[in-house]
Design an enzyme around this catalytic site. Structure first.
Site, PDB file in Angstrom:
ATOM      1  N   HIS A  39      47.524  33.713  37.772  1.00 61.18           N
ATOM      2  CA  HIS A  39      46.127  34.046  38.031  1.00 61.18           C
ATOM      3  C   HIS A  39      45.834  34.137  39.520  1.00 61.18           C
ATOM      4  O   HIS A  39      46.459  33.453  40.333  1.00 61.18           O
ATOM      5  CB  HIS A  39      45.206  32.992  37.416  1.00 61.18           C
ATOM      6  CG  HIS A  39      44.898  33.230  35.980  1.00 61.18           C
ATOM      7  ND1 HIS A  39      43.652  33.024  35.445  1.00 61.18           N
ATOM      8  CD2 HIS A  39      45.667  33.685  34.955  1.00 61.18           C
ATOM      9  CE1 HIS A  39      43.661  33.327  34.151  1.00 61.18           C
ATOM     10  NE2 HIS A  39      44.880  33.719  33.835  1.00 61.18           N
ATOM     11  N   SER A 106      48.356  42.842  29.217  1.00 59.98           N
ATOM     12  CA  SER A 106      47.549  43.926  29.792  1.00 59.98           C
ATOM     13  C   SER A 106      46.523  43.439  30.799  1.00 59.98           C
ATOM     14  O   SER A 106      45.820  44.242  31.408  1.00 59.98           O
ATOM     15  CB  SER A 106      46.861  44.719  28.679  1.00 59.98           C
ATOM     16  OG  SER A 106      46.064  43.875  27.883  1.00 59.98           O
ATOM     17  N   GLU A 108      43.542  40.650  32.769  1.00 61.40           N
ATOM     18  CA  GLU A 108      42.114  40.360  32.720  1.00 61.40           C
ATOM     19  C   GLU A 108      41.466  40.799  34.027  1.00 61.40           C
ATOM     20  O   GLU A 108      42.048  40.670  35.110  1.00 61.40           O
ATOM     21  CB  GLU A 108      41.848  38.860  32.512  1.00 61.40           C
ATOM     22  CG  GLU A 108      42.408  38.290  31.236  1.00 61.40           C
ATOM     23  CD  GLU A 108      43.775  37.659  31.442  1.00 61.40           C
ATOM     24  OE1 GLU A 108      44.112  37.300  32.585  1.00 61.40           O
ATOM     25  OE2 GLU A 108      44.520  37.552  30.460  1.00 61.40           O
ATOM     26  N   ASN A 111      41.441  38.630  37.352  1.00 64.88           N
ATOM     27  CA  ASN A 111      42.543  38.612  38.321  1.00 64.88           C
ATOM     28  C   ASN A 111      42.821  39.965  38.939  1.00 64.88           C
ATOM     29  O   ASN A 111      43.216  40.059  40.109  1.00 64.88           O
ATOM     30  CB  ASN A 111      43.809  38.120  37.628  1.00 64.88           C
ATOM     31  CG  ASN A 111      43.607  36.780  36.971  1.00 64.88           C
ATOM     32  OD1 ASN A 111      43.279  35.804  37.632  1.00 64.88           O
ATOM     33  ND2 ASN A 111      43.760  36.727  35.663  1.00 64.88           N
ATOM     34  N   GLY A 175      47.363  42.580  17.506  1.00 60.36           N
ATOM     35  CA  GLY A 175      47.128  43.299  16.264  1.00 60.36           C
ATOM     36  C   GLY A 175      48.199  44.323  15.992  1.00 60.36           C
ATOM     37  O   GLY A 175      49.156  44.488  16.759  1.00 60.36           O
TER      38      GLY A 175
END
Length: 330
Positions: A39, A106, A108, A111, A175
């Site tokens: 992060h 993928s 956030e 960051n 998913g």
């Protein structure tokens, strides 16, 4: 295959020297592997830290001997160019003597926004990640790579220091669409919920199931707030970890710690305690972890909340907790 249990180097709640010390303590306590967040910001200001994960992992690789290491997870698309991630991962694998796995996701906004390149849509983020993995794979062959894609360009790049052990890649998915996209590209599944259907879908793909004779891994993670005083453990979890309540669809798009504080202002300590095992009861922690191995996860990393609690947790609770987890999971 027995379930393996890991320790999380939570860069959002401790500084770099402390994280290296915790890594050594976790190995001594008996953890099988260690994962590190990557992060630029903590989730909440009360966590108070965000050192550079790759420097920490390089130090951890030299300070430890046995535990496997992993990023959980790195985004190789905005803050980092995939060619640079390929170089970092190869170098770390050498330093770790083959104990490193590159965990990718993928990303956030929290960051990635810091480099001023904007925040892509979900669909673009997924496509960017797939293209980045392709680039990393090409560079890890040691060949000279020229690449022109939809999102990235690589000009005459080569990784000069390659490890003897190739770098496995794990990818965070949530998913069936993610499985369809990343299953053919990745070695291991990363997920944060004990969803048996997700693992079944992953393992049902053609070509998945084993890598060089070894079973592919499904790697999960769960927060805990162990401590001798349950009320203090609940308060600490609420103060530092209530950010989870928004869910990943929301969390991926929030930009600052202030955003997370605002989004979680109505989350109560009781809400947190219902979702995170808090206090000294090790059997309650075992019960919270149980759904992961029942769902088919091969690896589960624990996040002990609170940087100031790590030494006591590793010394007083971790050895017995690991014994209980291994007994229950077998």
């Amino acid at each position: 295959m027995p379930t393996r249990f890991g320790y999380t180097l939570m860069t959002e709640q401790a500084g770099p020297k402390d994280l290296v010390r915790f890594a050594v303590g976790a190995e001594e306590a008996g953890f099988d592997f260690e994962v590190s967040s990557d992060h630029y910001f903590p989730w909440l200001s009360s966590q108070g830290h965000a050192p550079y994960a790759w420097s920490v992992l390089g130090a951890v690789a030299h300070a430890t001997e046995r535990v496997e290491l992993m990023t959980y997870v790195t985004c190789p698309t905005v803050r980092y160019h995939p060619a640079i991630v390929a170089q970092k991962a190869a170098t770390l694998q050498i330093l770790a003597d083959g104990r490193f796995t590159l965990g990718l996701g993928s990303g956030e906004n929290l960051n990635e926004h810091v480099v001023g390149q904007g925040w892509p849509s979900v669909a673009d983020r997924q496509d960017m990640l797939a293209e980045a993995i392709e680039i990393i794979r090409k560079l890890h062959t040691g060949d000279l790579v020229d690449f022109r894609g939809e999102f990235f360009q690589v000009d005459a790049a080569r990784i000069w220091d390659l490890p003897d052990t190739p770098v496995p890649i794990g990818v965070a998915v949530a998913g069936d669409a993610g499985i369809e996209t990343f299953g053919p590209l990745a070695d291991h599944l990363i997920a944060v919920e004990p969803n048996a259907g997700l693992i079944e879908s992953w393992n049902a793909q053609e070509g998945t199931g084993t890598i060089d004779g070894e079973k592919t891994r499904a790697i999960g993670q769960i927060p805990i707030s162990w401590g001798p005083d349950r009320d203090a453990a609940v308060e600490r979890a609420h103060d530092q970890f209530r950010w989870f309540a928004g869910g990943w669809d929301v969390n991926a798009d929030l930009r600052t710690t202030a955003g997370f504080a605002a989004a979680t202002q109505y989350v109560t300590p009781d809400d947190v305690a219902e979702n995170i095992p808090c206090g000294p009861d090790l059997d309650r922690i075992v019960d919270a972890v149980k759904p992961y191995w029942e769902a088919g996860f091969t690896d589960v990393a624990l996040v002990q909340i609170g940087g100031e609690t790590q030494d006591e947790f590793l010394r007083e609770a971790a050895p017995e907790l690991l014994e209980k987890l291994r007994t229950a999971s077998n």
